[in-house]
Design an enzyme around this catalytic site. Structure first.
Site, PDB file in Angstrom:
ATOM      1  N   HIS A  18       0.877  -1.012   0.254  1.00  0.00           N
ATOM      2  CA  HIS A  18       0.568  -0.237   0.657  1.00  0.00           C
ATOM      3  C   HIS A  18       0.944   1.171   0.079  1.00  0.00           C
ATOM      4  O   HIS A  18       2.515   1.720  -0.227  1.00  0.00           O
ATOM      5  CB  HIS A  18      -1.055   0.126   1.129  1.00  0.00           C
ATOM      6  CG  HIS A  18      -0.147   0.002   2.761  1.00  0.00           C
ATOM      7  ND1 HIS A  18       0.297   1.053   3.109  1.00  0.00           N
ATOM      8  CD2 HIS A  18      -0.193  -0.575   3.770  1.00  0.00           C
ATOM      9  CE1 HIS A  18       1.021   0.330   4.258  1.00  0.00           C
ATOM     10  NE2 HIS A  18       0.034  -0.871   4.510  1.00  0.00           N
ATOM     11  N   HIS A  21       4.135   1.975   2.150  1.00  0.00           N
ATOM     12  CA  HIS A  21       5.332   0.800   1.692  1.00  0.00           C
ATOM     13  C   HIS A  21       6.050   1.186   0.134  1.00  0.00           C
ATOM     14  O   HIS A  21       6.725   0.972   0.675  1.00  0.00           O
ATOM     15  CB  HIS A  21       5.032  -1.184   1.691  1.00  0.00           C
ATOM     16  CG  HIS A  21       4.318  -1.489   2.387  1.00  0.00           C
ATOM     17  ND1 HIS A  21       2.992  -2.300   2.043  1.00  0.00           N
ATOM     18  CD2 HIS A  21       4.069  -1.985   3.440  1.00  0.00           C
ATOM     19  CE1 HIS A  21       2.675  -2.588   3.205  1.00  0.00           C
ATOM     20  NE2 HIS A  21       3.147  -2.141   4.528  1.00  0.00           N
ATOM     21  N   CYS A 126       2.211  -6.980  22.202  1.00  0.00           N
ATOM     22  CA  CYS A 126       0.818  -6.144  20.820  1.00  0.00           C
ATOM     23  C   CYS A 126       1.478  -7.044  20.138  1.00  0.00           C
ATOM     24  O   CYS A 126       2.700  -7.251  18.889  1.00  0.00           O
ATOM     25  CB  CYS A 126       1.695  -4.963  20.007  1.00  0.00           C
ATOM     26  SG  CYS A 126       0.625  -4.286  19.085  1.00  0.00           S
ATOM     27  N   CYS A 129       2.785  -5.177  16.179  1.00  0.00           N
ATOM     28  CA  CYS A 129       4.114  -4.071  16.249  1.00  0.00           C
ATOM     29  C   CYS A 129       4.723  -6.140  16.734  1.00  0.00           C
ATOM     30  O   CYS A 129       5.887  -6.241  16.803  1.00  0.00           O
ATOM     31  CB  CYS A 129       3.997  -3.820  18.055  1.00  0.00           C
ATOM     32  SG  CYS A 129       3.047  -2.183  17.497  1.00  0.00           S
ATOM     33  N   CYS A 143      -2.000  -1.241  22.841  1.00  0.00           N
ATOM     34  CA  CYS A 143      -1.189  -0.574  21.557  1.00  0.00           C
ATOM     35  C   CYS A 143      -1.120   0.958  20.993  1.00  0.00           C
ATOM     36  O   CYS A 143      -2.064   0.995  19.900  1.00  0.00           O
ATOM     37  CB  CYS A 143      -0.520  -1.280  20.683  1.00  0.00           C
ATOM     38  SG  CYS A 143       0.258  -0.909  19.584  1.00  0.00           S
ATOM     39  N   HIS A 146      -1.421  -0.036  17.215  1.00  0.00           N
ATOM     40  CA  HIS A 146      -2.414  -0.518  16.831  1.00  0.00           C
ATOM     41  C   HIS A 146      -4.007  -0.101  17.269  1.00  0.00           C
ATOM     42  O   HIS A 146      -4.448  -0.930  16.516  1.00  0.00           O
ATOM     43  CB  HIS A 146      -2.038  -2.129  16.625  1.00  0.00           C
ATOM     44  CG  HIS A 146      -1.180  -1.582  15.537  1.00  0.00           C
ATOM     45  ND1 HIS A 146       0.175  -2.019  15.709  1.00  0.00           N
ATOM     46  CD2 HIS A 146      -1.186  -2.484  14.175  1.00  0.00           C
ATOM     47  CE1 HIS A 146       0.586  -2.731  15.281  1.00  0.00           C
ATOM     48  NE2 HIS A 146       0.001  -2.475  14.120  1.00  0.00           N
ATOM     49  N   LYS A 295      -7.640   7.554   9.346  1.00  0.00           N
ATOM     50  CA  LYS A 295      -5.985   6.069   9.366  1.00  0.00           C
ATOM     51  C   LYS A 295      -6.294   5.138   7.568  1.00  0.00           C
ATOM     52  O   LYS A 295      -7.591   4.895   7.447  1.00  0.00           O
ATOM     53  CB  LYS A 295      -5.947   5.428  10.340  1.00  0.00           C
ATOM     54  CG  LYS A 295      -5.084   5.006  11.184  1.00  0.00           C
ATOM     55  CD  LYS A 295      -5.016   4.042  11.573  1.00  0.00           C
ATOM     56  CE  LYS A 295      -4.161   2.718  12.743  1.00  0.00           C
ATOM     57  NZ  LYS A 295      -2.874   2.995  12.182  1.00  0.00           N
ATOM     58  N   LYS A 298      -8.685  -0.840   4.809  1.00  0.00           N
ATOM     59  CA  LYS A 298      -9.195  -1.606   4.324  1.00  0.00           C
ATOM     60  C   LYS A 298     -11.002  -1.150   4.348  1.00  0.00           C
ATOM     61  O   LYS A 298     -11.341  -0.753   3.399  1.00  0.00           O
ATOM     62  CB  LYS A 298      -9.439  -2.691   3.881  1.00  0.00           C
ATOM     63  CG  LYS A 298      -7.717  -3.651   2.935  1.00  0.00           C
ATOM     64  CD  LYS A 298      -8.138  -4.530   2.858  1.00  0.00           C
ATOM     65  CE  LYS A 298      -7.126  -5.719   3.628  1.00  0.00           C
ATOM     66  NZ  LYS A 298      -6.630  -6.858   3.722  1.00  0.00           N
TER      67      LYS A 298
HETATM   68  N1  MSP Z   1       8.544  -7.003   9.040  1.00  0.00           N
HETATM   69  C1  MSP Z   1       8.548  -5.296   9.739  1.00  0.00           C
HETATM   70  C2  MSP Z   1       9.403  -4.366   9.138  1.00  0.00           C
HETATM   71  C3  MSP Z   1      11.001  -5.762   9.005  1.00  0.00           C
HETATM   72  S1  MSP Z   1      12.229  -4.995   9.388  1.00  0.00           S
HETATM   73  C4  MSP Z   1      13.396  -5.595   9.647  1.00  0.00           C
HETATM   74  C5  MSP Z   1       7.239  -4.500   9.258  1.00  0.00           C
HETATM   75  N2  MSP Z   1       6.848  -4.920   9.034  1.00  0.00           N
HETATM   76  S2  MSP Z   1       4.897  -3.711   7.599  1.00  0.00           S
HETATM   77  O1  MSP Z   1       5.047  -4.610   6.860  1.00  0.00           O
HETATM   78  O2  MSP Z   1       4.268  -3.721   9.036  1.00  0.00           O
HETATM   79  O3  MSP Z   1       6.209  -2.524   6.520  1.00  0.00           O
HETATM   80  C6  MSP Z   1       6.272  -0.981   7.881  1.00  0.00           C
HETATM   81  C7  MSP Z   1       6.939  -0.161   7.009  1.00  0.00           C
HETATM   82  O4  MSP Z   1       5.919   0.183   5.925  1.00  0.00           O
HETATM   83  C8  MSP Z   1       6.624   1.375   7.931  1.00  0.00           C
HETATM   84  O5  MSP Z   1       8.386   1.429   8.491  1.00  0.00           O
HETATM   85  C9  MSP Z   1       7.430   2.145   6.425  1.00  0.00           C
HETATM   86  O6  MSP Z   1       8.239   2.149   6.164  1.00  0.00           O
HETATM   87  C10 MSP Z   1       6.452   2.143   6.096  1.00  0.00           C
HETATM   88  N3  MSP Z   1       5.225   2.208   6.250  1.00  0.00           N
HETATM   89  C11 MSP Z   1       4.089   1.631   6.773  1.00  0.00           C
HETATM   90  N4  MSP Z   1       2.680   2.312   6.605  1.00  0.00           N
HETATM   91  C12 MSP Z   1       2.949   3.776   6.834  1.00  0.00           C
HETATM   92  C13 MSP Z   1       2.600   4.521   6.327  1.00  0.00           C
HETATM   93  N5  MSP Z   1       0.717   5.290   6.883  1.00  0.00           N
HETATM   94  N6  MSP Z   1       3.456   6.045   6.421  1.00  0.00           N
HETATM   95  C14 MSP Z   1       4.862   6.084   6.065  1.00  0.00           C
HETATM   96  N7  MSP Z   1       4.999   4.681   6.522  1.00  0.00           N
HETATM   97  C15 MSP Z   1       4.449   3.372   6.356  1.00  0.00           C
HETATM   98  O7  MSP Z   1       7.115  -3.576   9.865  1.00  0.00           O
END
Ligand code: MSP
Length: 513
Positions: A18, A21, A126, A129, A143, A146, A295, A298
């Site tokens: 999304h 990422h 959590c 997290c 949390c 979340h 926020k 989905k």
């Molecule tokens: N799997 C762990 C990370 C392990 S790294 C050794 C994780 N994954 S995650 O799928 O939840 O990805 C989190 C990351 O996705 C955030 O740190 C950021 O890079 C990105 N984002 C997810 N949602 C976001 C927003 N709403 N805004 C900006 N970036 C965010 O945590």
């Protein structure tokens, strides 16, 4: 040669790619392209995080085994980045054998060194997290990220003596003020370190969780998902050979969002110290994208999918909005209205129109053939040249601190200057006087040079646009930057007729609906 290593977080495979990422991945891609253009040797790593409770639960809900589930979603991340033109050098999966081997080796090393012990612990966990929270960190038992109630877990487990490394970590943060950047996140980490660090629970009993890497010293346990995940940054390089590891690891720049600062700024450096490995160079933390209707979720129907955005508006428009709108380190609001306004104002009107006008005049007045540039010593010519030199310097300066929005602002300030130059020099009026035709040729040459430099400066941010500009100017594709003014078009060189680079967006509908 200067080397640099950029990493994104490896994304959990319980959600599809999304906006969040995509933002982090686009930043890493922009940095890779930018540094490569400046002649540096860059390694860019991304991938997927596939073990742990969360994934096991998602797979169970889908009624498939975790590996099949992870294969599917991991494949989706990879193909999304491929379709979006993301130039990652390697895509790691934590279910890859070499990664599992590295995790085992590091666990054994730390265990042998006496920094892992067996004990009992109860605490609030959590699952979102995948970590324990101290009571202080929770808000009303929930949390803060979340908004779900943390579960109380009490188990016999293995623990990593993280507390042993607290003082050393504090020293590092003090000696190296840029270790965690921007400053607000460094401050956050320093605040966490004001309390005594607890040791880190690094295992889960296999009786409760099968889906993980077994501990090499006790097969009844699997390793904790963060212990497994963080090591990806090392295992991916090692997988390319010791030389690759030695070349890039000291130049490692992690890019993450603020949600995972604690694991990256506290768990990870202390793990590296215990493993006897050098620390990463820098942790770069950005803020969160917030949807203008609350926020992202989905159920609210406001999830922004990168492939939808690419399909509707083109990848460069999407990249431009994200890079221009967010101040690195701070949160930003994603709104379709702001998106449409931004693209129309900056890309369609400002840049797109300039390119069309200049190429149209070149075609109409000179059949597309570039005329001599003249000596450029008129004040307006000098100012134009200076504006683009400032833009090139600005980009370099701002990219040092990941101020993408400022780098783009610097380029657009030069474009404003070029638009003013057209108004000021009025080639469309001058051309009516046959004696002035050579001057019109000079003016257009300088405008073509402005367009060329803009295309080059923009190309790490907007790669398709960079390539399209070179093509319109009849210049071969290039990887390097030539920011010098003049000498770009050989005598008799012909540029192409205009075409629309960025169509105006007329709709304002919500792309997430
Ligand atoms: N799997 C762990 C990370 C392990 S790294 C050794 C994780 N994954 S995650 O799928 O939840 O990805 C989190 C990351 O996705 C955030 O740190 C950021 O890079 C990105 N984002 C997810 N949602 C976001 C927003 N709403 N805004 C900006 N970036 C965010 O945590």
């Amino acid at each position: 040669m200067d080397r640099i290593y950029f990493t994104t977080p490896i994304y959990y495979v319980n959600a599809q790619p999304h906006l969040g990422h995509t933002y982090t991945t686009i930043i890493a891609d922009t940095l890779k392209r930018y540094h490569r253009m400046r002649g540096r040797d860059v390694f860019f790593l991304t991938g997927t995080d596939e073990h742990g409770d969360k994934i096991a639960q998602a797979a169970a809900a889908d009624d498939v085994d975790p590996k099949a589930y992870a294969d599917r979603i991991s494949g989706l991340f990879r193909s999304t980045w491929d379709t979006c033109g993301i130039t990652y050098d390697y895509f790691i999966r934590t279910t890859d054998d070499y990664h599992k081997a590295t995790v085992s080796r590091i666990l054994q090393h730390i265990y042998d060194a006496g920094d892992i012990y067996f004990g009992e612990y109860g605490g609030f966990y959590c699952y979102g997290c995948e970590r324990f929270f101290t009571e202080k960190e929770l808000q009303g038992g929930k949390c803060p990220d979340h908004q779900t109630r943390a579960a109380y877990i009490n188990e016999k487990n293995y623990f990593f003596r993280m507390s042993k490394y607290q003082d050393r970590l504090l020293e590092i943060l003090n000696e190296n003020p840029e270790f965690v950047t921007p400053q607000r996140y460094r401050t956050e980490v320093l605040a966490l370190l004001r309390e005594p660090l607890e040791d880190l629970c690094i295992s889960r009993p296999r009786s409760r969780l099968q889906w993980g890497i077994p501990l090499p010293f006790d097969q009844d346990y699997v390793t904790y998902v963060w212990f497994d995940a963080l090591i990806n940054y090392v295992s991916a390089l090692e997988h390319h050979g010791e030389d690759t590891f030695n070349a890039y690891w000291p130049r490692c720049n992690h890019i993450i969002a603020k949600d995972i600062v604690k694991p990256h700024a506290i768990f990870w450096p202390t793990m590296l110290m215990a493993a006897g490995l050098p620390l990463f160079h820098r942790l770069n933390v950005h803020g969160y994208w917030i949807m203008d209707k609350g926020k992202m979720s989905k159920s609210l129907g406001n999830v922004i999918r990168p492939l939808d955005m690419k399909e509707r508006y083109g990848m460069d428009a999407f990249r431009y909005y994200l890079l221009r709108e967010m101040v690195f380190g701070q949160d930003a609001t994603f709104s379709m209205e702001a998106f449409v306004n931004r693209i129309n104002a900056d890309l369609a009107n400002n840049f797109g129109n300039l390119v069309s006008r200049v190429l149209a005049m070149q075609k109409r007045y000179f059949g597309g053939v570039v005329q001599p540039m003249g000596n450029g010593d008129r004040p307006e010519d000098r100012e134009l040249k200076q504006a683009f030199q400032e833009a090139a310097n600005g980009v370099d300066r701002y990219m040092e601190d990941m101020h993408f929005h400022r780098a783009l602002e610097a380029i657009f300030a030069a474009l404003d200057r070029a638009n003013q130059y057209i108004v000021q020099t009025a080639p469309f009026t001058l051309v009516k006087d046959p004696d002035q035709k050579p001057r019109v040729g000079e003016i257009l040459h300088q405008l073509l040079e402005s367009v060329r430099i803009t295309g080059e400066l923009l190309s790490p941010f907007l790669p398709e646009t960079g390539a399209a500009v070179r093509e319109l100017l009849g210049l071969p594709a290039t990887d390097g930057l030539r920011a010098e003014w003049g000498g770009s078009f050989p005598e008799g060189h012909e540029v192409r007729p205009p075409r629309i680079l960025f169509p105006r967006i007329e709709e304002t509908e919500d792309a997430g609906e």
